[in-house]
Design a protein around this motif. Structure first.
Motif, PDB file in Angstrom:
ATOM      1  N   GLU A 155      32.203   2.700   8.037  1.00 62.29           N
ATOM      2  CA  GLU A 155      32.907   3.841   8.626  1.00 62.29           C
ATOM      3  C   GLU A 155      32.022   5.079   8.582  1.00 62.29           C
ATOM      4  O   GLU A 155      31.358   5.352   7.570  1.00 62.29           O
ATOM      5  N   SER A 195      33.930   3.234  13.313  1.00 58.09           N
ATOM      6  CA  SER A 195      33.226   2.227  12.527  1.00 58.09           C
ATOM      7  C   SER A 195      32.276   1.427  13.405  1.00 58.09           C
ATOM      8  O   SER A 195      32.432   1.349  14.632  1.00 58.09           O
ATOM      9  N   LYS A 205      33.375  -0.334   5.151  1.00 65.02           N
ATOM     10  CA  LYS A 205      34.780  -0.537   5.479  1.00 65.02           C
ATOM     11  C   LYS A 205      35.215  -1.861   4.871  1.00 65.02           C
ATOM     12  O   LYS A 205      34.825  -2.936   5.340  1.00 65.02           O
TER      13      LYS A 205
END
Length: 851
Positions: free
Chosen positions: A481, A524, A564
């Motif tokens: 991210e 992301s 992430k």
């Protein structure tokens, strides 16, 4: 014109100047020149003096790209040392560093009351107890002023929450006002006379403190006999006439919002404001300048960092003594640096392991000269033992409210950690020369540009653009991210691909400590382990902001990167590691994103999945030591399942070393809690009356703040005020109490009955046996810290005023009252652990002024 009379410090002759200054010149002195300086009058040789934040260290004059500073443990941590002499040393270091930043006034210390665990600036204050707060403040102020630097005690008074702080009306009884909230200031004024004092933003009983004649004149000047300079908090002035009449001497910052020359002069000429009022306020400002001159700071001083190793040594000593050992079942602590049989394995897990939680947020936060993370401190300690103990790491849970600062992760063009920043007159894609303004290498991706300057911009032009670049090399192949929040606009690109957009879609958020910025926008992208990626943030300053009511400052941008990963994945990784090791150290708690000026905490919980992480780890490994970092209480729902708990506050530069010192026994913990830790938020006495309701807050707990409430209602807290364990043991005996008309003298023998050198805090509480008014069960009246070798005994003697020890505020007589009675002297190691009891008797009831 005759020359200005001077002293050995080249002091200004204030009386002479008041005669010579014109009224417009006098009015100009009553507000700051800019954010950090007073107004000079060159015609008469009146210089400008500089002020600087603060409570956790001396920032200097720059928010953006300033000279790094040494960061001290937070206020509640400083008070937890219960070491008066050590706090004087800390103050002296603050004074030395202020001079290195060219500042003759330090905006601190903060001695508001930790009324609630939720207070955003609780970490910045000292304690729930007014005596501990007052003594801690006095000690730090004494140290600062030993260096001839002015300490500005703040925030006077009842600035104990952030919710609606500029307009909230604090409603409380006169008794609570006197005994709890004014008391720390009264103690510091009585004992060390700080040369400056800062008013609070809030109202008290219907009137803003910064324009209250009843508070600033009747109480502060007349009753407390205060003769220092009174300044406003930044943008905490709300009137012209009322604030001047009340004796708010200096409006900060400058340029003035209220004391403009034309309007104020008109009020003087119309006889709405007396010229004598102007003169009196000017006198106090000139007195402040004189006090500032005593520091003998050269006019051409260049701000510099204090790189003296002795500074780090003192910060480490203060940090060591601040840490509180709360639980140690089976003597699992201290840990050993070297394995006795074979090789011992330790896992260090948690969101604060490789993050340096040096301070809370807001004006107390600064760019630390260096930071030792817990991982670094523990790793270095293991190396001292010959590396026979192995260390492994897992994150376990995320803590960040927003994506984390990546200043230490990105690689700049020079191949070292950092971010390359290029500032331009024109935006990306401009058809022509973008006109380069400035270039910097930055160490942080949290960039606040309120004081950005470029000689290549026109004066007052705050429209500019910046490209912030660095190389990112992932540790593992995964989805990552990227995100940014801003005061202005920002877009984040990875290898020229737009990943996060805070330009074409913006939502109001609470970024930056004044809550002016946007919500963080995230995106992301899949990245490969070991591959280099070019990260570029294109930023536009405040005028590019697309939302209404935009910032007037130049702006800023915070951007970050994080893998992430679902919470359960990170927990499972940590649990799998915990199964393979002998002991687990979990470093968790809060950060400046969760505990900060500008907002109060919504609850006492550690955010995110940290509590779940701990619960899962103790299922697979019983040997868990939790290190908590926060400036005020949090809940520990797993406490019964872990054998050890260490409270480490926000620890400044040396936080990692101090945590390791305590965990491995190089420092025997001696810190004591400077506030009560309740079992749950609902148990706190301010629970139903915290935060603003229709612009008001009622201090309904009255004088029963902190441990005084728990004592009164018989409610057992999780950990009491003044509590803290040691790796050794102590015994108190031979208590002797003597008194006369003036003082109480207490002598007690303290013996180290254990096998290790250590320090204990002797705490003295007073209890009236037959009170004629409703009073706390007991109140702290003095304390002393004593260091003892194993087996050593020392006699500790304390003497304190009998009037201070026995008096309460009698509102009907508008004075302090000491009643004829027998009083118990309770000597213990916390508010709940009383070892010895003595008595003394007073033979008459009398009233007095309190000074």
């Amino acid at each position: 014109m005759s020359p200005i009379k001077t002293t050995s410090y080249k002091q200004l002759d204030v009386d002479y100047l008041i005669e010579e200054l014109t009224i417009p010149e006098k009015i100009s002195l009553l507000a700051g020149k800019d954010f950090w300086h007073t107004v000079p009058i060159p015609r008469l040789g009146v210089p400008s003096i500089r002020v600087s934040d603060g409570p956790n260290g001396i920032r200097g004059t720059k928010f953006f790209n300033g000279v790094p500073s040494n960061c001290f443990p937070c206020g509640t941590g400083l008070a937890a040392t219960f070491n008066k002499d050590l706090l004087v040393e800390a103050g002296e270091l603050m004074g030395k560093e202020a001079k290195m930043k060219g500042a003759s006034v330090i905006l601190g210390p903060t001695c508001n009351i930790v009324r609630s665990p939720l207070g955003g600036r609780s970490f910045e204050s000292y304690s729930e107890d007014p005596l501990l707060s007052g003594i801690a403040a006095s000690s730090v102020v004494k140290g600062i002023q030993n260096e001839k630097v002015v300490a500005c005690l703040k925030h006077f008074v009842c600035n104990d929450q952030e919710d609606e702080r500029k307009n909230v009306d604090t409603l409380l009884t006169d008794r609570a006002f006197r005994e709890v909230y004014l008391k720390p200031f009264q103690i510091a004024i009585r004992d060390v006379n700080p040369k400056a004092l800062m008013t609070s933003y809030n109202k008290v009983n219907g009137e803003h403190v910064s324009q209250s004649t009843a508070i600033l004149q009747d109480i502060l000047r007349k009753e407390f006999k205060y003769d220092g300079t009174i300044m406003s908090d930044w943008f905490g002035t709300y009137s012209i006439k009322e604030s001047l009449d009340a004796g708010l001497n200096l409006e900060m910052p400058g340029p003035t919002r209220f004391r403009q020359a034309i309007q104020t002069l008109h009020a003087v000429q119309a006889n709405q404001i007396s010229e004598s009022v102007i003169d009196e306020n000017v006198r106090y400002v000139l007195n402040l300048v004189n006090e500032g001159l005593k520091a003998e700071i050269p006019d051409d001083v260049v701000e510099s960092a204090n790189e003296d190793p002795a500074a780090g040594e003192l910060l480490r000593k203060v940090g060591d003594e601040s840490i509180v050992l709360l639980k140690n079942e089976g003597n699992i602590l201290p840990l050993s640096k070297s394995a006795v049989k074979g090789q011992e394995k330790i896992a260090v897990i948690g969101p604060n392991v490789k993050a340096a939680q040096d301070s809370g947020g807001g004006s107390a936060s600064l760019a630390a000269r260096y930071k030792i993370t817990p991982w670094e401190g523990i790793k270095n300690k293991i190396a001292e033992g010959g590396n026979t103990v192995t260390l492994d790491y897992a994150l376990g849970a995320f803590l960040d409210r927003n994506l984390p600062d990546v200043g230490s992760i990105l690689i700049a063009e020079d191949g070292e950690a950092g971010i390359d920043a290029r500032f331009y007159k024109h935006p990306p894609g401009y058809k022509g020369d973008r006109f380069l303004l400035e270039t910097y290498k930055l160490s942080t991706s949290q960039i606040f540009l309120s004081d950005f300057k470029s000689e290549r911009l026109e004066p007052n032009d705050i429209l500019f653009y910046a490209d912030l670049t660095g190389t990112f090399v992932p540790d593992e192949t995964a989805e990552y991210e990227f995100g940014a929040s801003c005061l202005g606009t920002a877009q984040v690109f990875v290898d020229d691909v737009l990943v996060a957009d805070n330009k074409t879609k913006q939502t109001k958020g609470d970024a930056f400590f004044l809550g002016m910025g946007t919500r963080e926008e995230r995106g992301s992208i899949q990245l490969e382990k070991g591959k280099s990626y070019n990260v570029r943030v294109e930023f536009g300053s405040a005028p590019t902001y697309t939302l209404p009511d935009g910032p007037v400052e130049a702006g800023g941008v915070y951007f970050g990167i994080r893998i992430k990963s679902p919470a359960e994945v990170e927990i499972n990784k940590a649990v799998a590691l915990a199964k393979t090791v002998d002991k687990v150290v979990i470093v968790a708690g809060l950060s400046k994103e969760w505990e900060s000026e500008g907002f109060d905490r919504p609850d006492m919980e550690i955010p995110g999945y940290t509590n779940q992480l701990i619960e899962e780890i103790v299922k697979v490994n019983p040997n868990v030591i939790v290190v908590n970092q926060s400036g005020s209480p949090v809940t520990f729902p797993w406490l019964d399942k872990v054998p050890a708990l260490v409270h480490a506050w926000f620890g400044g530069n040396e936080l990692g070393n101090t945590i390791a010192d305590v965990l491995f026994g190089d420092h025997n913990p001696s810190g004591k809690l400077s506030m009560t830790f309740p079992k749950r938020l609902q148990d706190n006495p301010s629970y139903i009356n915290f935060g603003a309701t229709n612009g008001r807050v009622w201090y309904g707990e009255d004088v029963y703040v902190g441990y005084k409430y728990y004592d009164k209602v018989g409610l057992e807290p999780l950990f009491p005020f003044g509590y803290g364990l040691s790796y050794t043991s102590f015994k108190f005996d031979d208590l002797v109490v003597k008194s006369n008309e003036e003082n109480v003298n207490v002598t007690v023998n303290v013996t180290n009955t254990g096998k290790l050198e250590g320090a204990e805090v002797v705490q003295i509480y007073i209890q009236a046996e037959n009170p004629i008014v409703n009073r706390p069960v007991k109140e702290l009246k003095d304390f002393a810290k004593v260091n003892l070798l194993a087996g050593e005994s020392k006699s500790v003697e304390l003497e304190f005023s009998i009037k201070e020890a026995t008096s309460y505020w009698n509102g009907s007589k508008h004075s302090w009252q000491s009643d004829k009675d027998t009083y118990k002297v309770l000597v213990g190691t916390s508010s709940a652990d009383i070892e010895l009891v003595g008595t003394f008797t007073t033979h008459s009831t009398f009233n007095w002024t309190g000074v």
